[in-house]
Design an enzyme around this catalytic site. Structure first.
Site, PDB file in Angstrom:
ATOM      1  CG  ASP A  64      -2.756   3.846   4.299  1.00  9.03           C
ATOM      2  OD1 ASP A  64      -3.841   3.782   4.902  1.00  9.03           O
ATOM      3  OD2 ASP A  64      -2.647   3.192   3.305  1.00  9.03           O
ATOM      4  CD1 TRP A 117      -1.881  -2.177   2.102  1.00 12.73           C
ATOM      5  CD2 TRP A 117      -2.306  -1.500  -0.100  1.00 12.73           C
ATOM      6  NE1 TRP A 117      -2.894  -3.282   1.693  1.00 12.73           N
ATOM      7  CE2 TRP A 117      -3.426  -2.222   0.769  1.00 12.73           C
ATOM      8  CE3 TRP A 117      -3.310  -0.816  -0.978  1.00 12.73           C
ATOM      9  CZ2 TRP A 117      -4.665  -3.063  -0.535  1.00 12.73           C
ATOM     10  CZ3 TRP A 117      -4.267  -1.491  -1.528  1.00 12.73           C
ATOM     11  CH2 TRP A 117      -4.753  -2.371  -1.338  1.00 12.73           C
ATOM     12  CE  LYS A 140      -7.872  -3.728   4.848  1.00 10.61           C
ATOM     13  NZ  LYS A 140      -7.035  -2.633   3.985  1.00 10.61           N
TER      14      LYS A 140
HETATM   15  C1  PLP Z   1      -6.585  -2.268   2.780  1.00 10.69           C
HETATM   16  C2  PLP Z   1      -5.843  -0.946   2.644  1.00 10.69           C
HETATM   17  C3  PLP Z   1      -5.646  -0.443   1.662  1.00 10.69           C
HETATM   18  C4  PLP Z   1      -6.388  -0.250   0.657  1.00 10.69           C
HETATM   19  O1  PLP Z   1      -8.024   0.431   1.146  1.00 10.69           O
HETATM   20  P1  PLP Z   1      -8.985   0.580  -0.112  1.00 10.69           P
HETATM   21  O2  PLP Z   1     -10.048   1.216   0.584  1.00 10.69           O
HETATM   22  O3  PLP Z   1      -9.319  -1.135  -0.847  1.00 10.69           O
HETATM   23  O4  PLP Z   1      -8.645   1.701  -0.802  1.00 10.69           O
HETATM   24  C5  PLP Z   1      -4.494   1.216   1.973  1.00 10.69           C
HETATM   25  N1  PLP Z   1      -4.291   1.138   2.740  1.00 10.69           N
HETATM   26  C6  PLP Z   1      -4.155  -0.361   3.260  1.00 10.69           C
HETATM   27  C7  PLP Z   1      -2.877   0.206   5.048  1.00 10.69           C
HETATM   28  C8  PLP Z   1      -4.222  -0.990   3.801  1.00 10.69           C
HETATM   29  O5  PLP Z   1      -4.919  -1.960   4.411  1.00 10.69           O
END
Ligand code: PLP
Length: 355
Positions: free
Chosen positions: A168, A101, A192
């Site tokens: 993020d 990511w 998540k």
């Molecule tokens: C799952 C994830 C993403 C992507 O998320 P989306 O909502 O599917 O775009 C980005 N960064 C991290 C750290 C993730 O775990």
């Protein structure tokens, strides 16, 4: 039989949250209408959005200098919204590349300007968190990923920077106590630790906006959504409402201190077994291990069939590792009970005894 859901995302939510969401789909707030068939401008839904924003700020300890937004497009949309809004024309941003990511985020930023990679763990398949880099004041911002969902590493400390700190936090938001005021922009896809996919939480310090010097399409401009109070266009009402139920649930449980304690207990139980059990080994460097996602492998692949049968029989789902690491990944988000981790540990011990 009850499933022990170790999925990496979308993932387990608290049973009370699922029940509350199901009820609202049938009959929202005593209106004899479904949550998903009323206007998002109805005052009962506006109250949902307001409370979700207020509770997010409260749990993170953020003051009036921050705005919390619920946007669409997932965390992946933030990979471009961040540089669009913060990377100045002719400017430069710093990134650490600590996983899939983080790499995607850095690649996207390159479309907008110069990107300096200040640290990377690509040399060892992202099994550790790079440290000891300096974040210079000349950078427009520094971007990091707090938890690497795929590789099972987590930042325990964040660098002090002379510039804006962007993070993020998709896979460990609300999982532990942090000084959230250290960050200028935080984002996280809901699926998540918060709710169903569809909403992305953004917390942004207001005074960093409006300085990029580039025209920004309205939907990609944070200011649009601040002005529209996350209702510039139709928000993902189901995801926002379910996220609110999770926010209330977290507060009732004792807030982030309680989440952190519970998550640390689960992680300690599983990592102790990974380290003790002669059949398994962890892939992430010990000091950087994630409390959310534990990645581990069998020393001898020949035991995998037997192990797979055992955990499936025990009602465990979602522990197959990501293809880039292989083996197994147990994701232990907030709503996963300790009991589920114990079931996995029992299965690992059972396997060791029968071999
Ligand atoms: C799952 C994830 C993403 C992507 O998320 P989306 O909502 O599917 O775009 C980005 N960064 C991290 C750290 C993730 O775990």
């Amino acid at each position: 039989m009850k499933k022990h859901n170790f999925s990496a995302g979308p993932c387990i939510l608290a049973p009370e949250v699922l029940q509350g969401a199901a009820n609202a789909v049938e009959n929202f707030a005593g209106m004899d209408l479904s949550l998903i068939e009323i206007s998002h401008r109805d005052k009962k839904f506006v109250a949902v959005m307001d409370e979700a924003i207020a509770l997010s700020k409260e749990l993170m300890g953020l003051g009036a200098d921050y705005e919390v937004l619920f946007l669409q497009g997932g965390a992946s949309m933030q990979f471009c919204m961040v540089p669009y809004n913060l990377l100045k024309v002719g400017g430069k941003a710093g990134y650490t590349v600590t996983g899939t990511w983080a790499k995607k985020a850095a690649e996207e930023a390159k479309l907008f300007g110069d990107v300096a990679i200040l640290g990377s763990s690509a040399d060892k398949n992202f099994s550790y968190i790079p440290k000891g880099y300096t974040v210079g004041e000349e950078l427009d911002y520094f971007h990091c990923t707090s938890n690497n969902t795929i590789f099972g590493t987590q930042m325990k400390d964040f660098p002090t920077t002379g510039t804006r700190l962007v993070c993020d936090m998709s896979s460990d938001i609300f999982s532990r106590q942090l000084d959230f005021t250290k960050f200028d922009l935080i984002y996280a896809g809901a699926q998540k630790n918060l709710g169903p996919a569809g909403a992305t939480l953004v917390a942004v310090k207001k005074d960093i906006l409006g300085q990029s010097g580039r025209p920004i399409p309205s939907m990609l401009d944070y200011q649009t959504h601040i002005d529209g109070e996350s209702m510039f266009n139709t928000p993902p009402v189901f995801s926002v409402y379910t996220s609110l139920l999770t926010l209330r649930w977290m507060k009732d449980q004792g807030g982030l201190a309680a989440m952190e304690r519970h998550n640390a207990e689960k992680a300690a139980l599983l990592y102790a077994e990974i380290d003790r059990n002669s059949l398994f080994y962890g892939t992430a460097s010990k000091e950087d291990r994630s409390d959310m996602n534990a990645c581990f492998l069998l020393h001898d692949e020949a035991h995998s069939e037997q192990f797979n049968t055992l955990w499936k029989e025990a009602g465990i789902v979602g522990i197959a590792g990501h293809r880039s690491v292989g083996g197994y990944r147990a994701s232990m988000y907030n709503a996963l009970p300790l009991e589920s981790v114990q079931v996995l540990v029992d299965v690992m011990q059972h396997l060791e005894k029968t071999i």
